[in-house]
Design a protein around this motif. Structure first.
Motif, PDB file in Angstrom:
ATOM      1  N   SER A 145       0.690   0.479  -2.502  1.00 22.48           N
ATOM      2  CA  SER A 145       0.037   0.208  -1.219  1.00 22.48           C
ATOM      3  C   SER A 145      -0.020   1.457  -0.350  1.00 22.48           C
ATOM      4  N   LEU A 146       1.070   2.215  -0.304  1.00 20.13           N
ATOM      5  CA  LEU A 146       1.074   3.442   0.506  1.00 20.13           C
ATOM      6  C   LEU A 146       0.111   4.482  -0.065  1.00 20.13           C
ATOM      7  N   LEU A 147       0.015   4.564  -1.399  1.00 24.14           N
ATOM      8  CA  LEU A 147      -0.958   5.484  -2.004  1.00 24.14           C
ATOM      9  C   LEU A 147      -2.379   5.080  -1.639  1.00 24.14           C
ATOM     10  N   ARG A 148      -2.645   3.790  -1.604  1.00 25.61           N
ATOM     11  CA  ARG A 148      -3.967   3.320  -1.184  1.00 25.61           C
ATOM     12  C   ARG A 148      -4.260   3.728   0.261  1.00 25.61           C
ATOM     13  N   ILE A 149      -3.258   3.582   1.132  1.00 21.36           N
ATOM     14  CA  ILE A 149      -3.463   3.915   2.542  1.00 21.36           C
ATOM     15  C   ILE A 149      -3.638   5.421   2.728  1.00 21.36           C
ATOM     16  N   VAL A 150      -2.764   6.207   2.099  1.00 21.46           N
ATOM     17  CA  VAL A 150      -2.793   7.662   2.286  1.00 21.46           C
ATOM     18  C   VAL A 150      -4.098   8.267   1.764  1.00 21.46           C
ATOM     19  N   PHE A 151      -4.503   7.859   0.556  1.00 20.19           N
ATOM     20  CA  PHE A 151      -5.676   8.474  -0.066  1.00 20.19           C
ATOM     21  C   PHE A 151      -6.971   7.698   0.172  1.00 20.19           C
TER      22      PHE A 151
ATOM     23  N   GLU B 282       1.982   7.420 -16.493  1.00 24.21           N
ATOM     24  CA  GLU B 282       1.738   8.453 -15.482  1.00 24.21           C
ATOM     25  C   GLU B 282       0.309   8.428 -14.964  1.00 24.21           C
ATOM     26  N   TRP B 283      -0.607   7.784 -15.685  1.00 23.89           N
ATOM     27  CA  TRP B 283      -2.000   7.713 -15.245  1.00 23.89           C
ATOM     28  C   TRP B 283      -2.341   6.371 -14.612  1.00 23.89           C
ATOM     29  N   PHE B 284      -1.422   5.417 -14.644  1.00 27.18           N
ATOM     30  CA  PHE B 284      -1.751   4.077 -14.162  1.00 27.18           C
ATOM     31  C   PHE B 284      -2.066   4.074 -12.665  1.00 27.18           C
ATOM     32  N   ARG B 285      -1.168   4.616 -11.863  1.00 24.94           N
ATOM     33  CA  ARG B 285      -1.385   4.595 -10.420  1.00 24.94           C
ATOM     34  C   ARG B 285      -2.606   5.412  -9.981  1.00 24.94           C
ATOM     35  N   PRO B 286      -2.829   6.615 -10.530  1.00 20.89           N
ATOM     36  CA  PRO B 286      -4.072   7.323 -10.166  1.00 20.89           C
ATOM     37  C   PRO B 286      -5.335   6.529 -10.486  1.00 20.89           C
ATOM     38  N   LEU B 287      -5.353   5.825 -11.625  1.00 23.35           N
ATOM     39  CA  LEU B 287      -6.521   5.022 -11.965  1.00 23.35           C
ATOM     40  C   LEU B 287      -6.676   3.836 -11.017  1.00 23.35           C
ATOM     41  N   ILE B 288      -5.563   3.203 -10.680  1.00 19.36           N
ATOM     42  CA  ILE B 288      -5.604   2.059  -9.764  1.00 19.36           C
ATOM     43  C   ILE B 288      -6.108   2.490  -8.394  1.00 19.36           C
ATOM     44  N   VAL B 289      -5.522   3.535  -7.843  1.00 17.28           N
ATOM     45  CA  VAL B 289      -5.889   3.995  -6.505  1.00 17.28           C
ATOM     46  C   VAL B 289      -7.310   4.551  -6.493  1.00 17.28           C
ATOM     47  N   GLY B 290      -7.644   5.366  -7.504  1.00 15.85           N
ATOM     48  CA  GLY B 290      -8.971   5.968  -7.546  1.00 15.85           C
ATOM     49  C   GLY B 290     -10.081   4.946  -7.670  1.00 15.85           C
ATOM     50  N   SER B 291      -9.926   3.967  -8.569  1.00 15.57           N
ATOM     51  CA  SER B 291     -10.955   2.935  -8.719  1.00 15.57           C
ATOM     52  C   SER B 291     -11.047   2.054  -7.477  1.00 15.57           C
ATOM     53  N   GLY B 292      -9.904   1.818  -6.815  1.00 16.68           N
ATOM     54  CA  GLY B 292      -9.926   1.038  -5.581  1.00 16.68           C
ATOM     55  C   GLY B 292     -10.663   1.755  -4.465  1.00 16.68           C
ATOM     56  N   ILE B 293     -10.442   3.058  -4.349  1.00 15.25           N
ATOM     57  CA  ILE B 293     -11.152   3.846  -3.335  1.00 15.25           C
ATOM     58  C   ILE B 293     -12.647   3.834  -3.613  1.00 15.25           C
TER      59      ILE B 293
ATOM     60  N   LEU C 170      -1.544  -1.753   7.284  1.00 15.95           N
ATOM     61  CA  LEU C 170      -0.084  -1.747   7.268  1.00 15.95           C
ATOM     62  C   LEU C 170       0.470  -3.151   7.048  1.00 15.95           C
ATOM     63  N   GLY C 171      -0.227  -4.142   7.572  1.00 10.00           N
ATOM     64  CA  GLY C 171       0.233  -5.516   7.396  1.00 10.00           C
ATOM     65  C   GLY C 171       0.123  -6.018   5.969  1.00 10.00           C
ATOM     66  N   SER C 172      -0.670  -5.346   5.141  1.00  6.24           N
ATOM     67  CA  SER C 172      -0.836  -5.766   3.742  1.00  6.24           C
ATOM     68  C   SER C 172      -0.122  -4.827   2.777  1.00  6.24           C
ATOM     69  N   VAL C 173       0.960  -4.194   3.235  1.00  2.00           N
ATOM     70  CA  VAL C 173       1.698  -3.262   2.373  1.00  2.00           C
ATOM     71  C   VAL C 173       2.292  -3.971   1.164  1.00  2.00           C
ATOM     72  N   LEU C 174       2.703  -5.213   1.331  1.00  2.00           N
ATOM     73  CA  LEU C 174       3.300  -5.950   0.215  1.00  2.00           C
ATOM     74  C   LEU C 174       2.256  -6.695  -0.617  1.00  2.00           C
ATOM     75  N   ASN C 175       0.980  -6.442  -0.351  1.00  2.00           N
ATOM     76  CA  ASN C 175      -0.098  -7.001  -1.171  1.00  2.00           C
ATOM     77  C   ASN C 175      -0.891  -5.838  -1.749  1.00  2.00           C
ATOM     78  N   ALA C 176      -0.539  -5.454  -2.979  1.00  2.00           N
ATOM     79  CA  ALA C 176      -1.090  -4.236  -3.566  1.00  2.00           C
ATOM     80  C   ALA C 176      -2.333  -4.470  -4.399  1.00  2.00           C
ATOM     81  N   GLY C 177      -2.924  -5.668  -4.369  1.00  2.92           N
ATOM     82  CA  GLY C 177      -4.138  -5.929  -5.127  1.00  2.92           C
ATOM     83  C   GLY C 177      -3.867  -6.551  -6.472  1.00  2.92           C
TER      84      GLY C 177
END
Length: 317
Positions: A97-103, A175-186, A243-250
């Motif tokens: 969730s924080l990676l989604r917010i930051v990037f 090691e590639w899971f989170r970059p793929l998740i965040v990148g595709s979400g963005i 910020l209110g959806s930090v515990l809901n990561a998709g």
């Protein structure tokens, strides 16, 4: 004196009561029309919330129902927080969730400013259309696109092999899971965020920009002193909600993307509940985790709104 005040208050109360009764008699048909709306929210919105709260403190039995199932108090919460793997799941949820917010929070703002400053209306419309389209794709389609690009025989690995490299198993590598998740979400949601910020920019008076140009303000100065202050309320609003959806990561996206090989970095609260709670018919445990997420989300929103009003001068309410 006190009796006079009490008598006056009583008269005022009677006058207000008569006014309310007259209003009900005069507009009774409008109140009747409003009854289905009240029933809709009471039955389909608020009553399920009450059931969720009650279910979190009961040992739910399908044969008994929610109200007749035995009470167990905080047993489910103690059971959840007593498991070591839950804290790993909680860490993954917060990290993603924080990676989604930051990037993912700032790119829509930057794109909205760039599109707003485009002189060519045709280029702006084409760019907006291209950016908006992924938002309307389901996560199944998004995963299919990611699979076509990053699979063992995908586009990226074909390029790597063409230049003499070795193909990488991107979809199964932790090691590639989170970059793929965040990148595709963005990529999926950047266009939708751009719409919201462009709507905020249209409320800024164009004469302010003209006056700034006459005074010698450059493009960056106009962005800093005019554009960003004009978007401040929308930025604060969306940031507070995020910020209110930090515990809901998709959960929908991660259910499609993750596998047992990536559980270590991709297993979040919702997927953990899906496997342990729903698949195992532990409905009360799943509900307890959902109540925990809702409570933390409410606390985060209230805190973020308080800080936003204190330091930025604006908030959700």
């Amino acid at each position: 004196m006190q009796r006079v005040i009490e008598a006056q208050l009583a008269k005022d109360g009677q006058a207000r009561s008569k006014q309310v009764v007259r209003g009900l008699r005069r507009y009774w048909f409008l109140y009747v029309l409003f009854i289905p709306v009240i029933l809709y929210y009471a039955v389909l919105r608020y009553y399920p919330i009450v059931l969720q709260v009650v279910l979190a403190f009961k040992d739910y039995k399908l044969s008994l129902g929610v109200w007749d199932s035995p009470w167990v108090g905080f047993h489910h919460f103690e059971h959840i927080f007593g498991k070591p793997e839950f804290y790993s799941v909680l860490e993954n949820t917060i990290a993603i969730s924080l990676l989604r917010i930051v990037f993912g929070f700032f790119p829509p703002i930057i794109l909205a400013i760039l599109l707003f400053d485009l002189r060519s209306l045709w280029i702006r419309k084409v760019s907006q259309t291209i950016l908006y389209i992924p938002h309307f794709f389901s996560w199944v389609i998004i995963y299919g696109i990611v699979f076509a690009i990053f699979s063992n025989s995908g586009f990226v690995n074909q390029i790597i092999e063409k230049f003499g490299g070795e193909a990488q198993n991107f979809l199964m590598a932790s090691e590639w899971f989170r970059p793929l998740i965040v990148g595709s979400g963005i990529w999926k949601e950047i266009g939708w965020g751009t719409i919201i910020y462009l709507a905020a920019l249209t409320s800024i008076n164009p004469s302010i920009y003209e006056a700034a140009k006459i005074d010698g303000a450059g493009p960056l100065q106009r962005i800093w002193h005019i554009t960003l202050p004009g978007m401040k309320s929308v930025i604060v609003f969306l940031f507070t909600l995020s910020l209110g959806s930090v515990l809901n990561a998709g959960v929908e996206q991660i259910l499609l993307f993750y596998s047992p090989a990536t559980y270590e970095v991709g297993d979040i609260i919702d997927t953990y509940v899906y496997r342990q709670g729903l698949n195992g018919l532990q409905y009360s445990m799943a509900t307890a985790v959902g109540l925990f997420q809702s409570a933390i989300g409410l606390i985060l929103i209230l805190t973020a709104n308080h800080l936003a009003k204190k330091y930025a001068g604006t908030g959700i309410w």
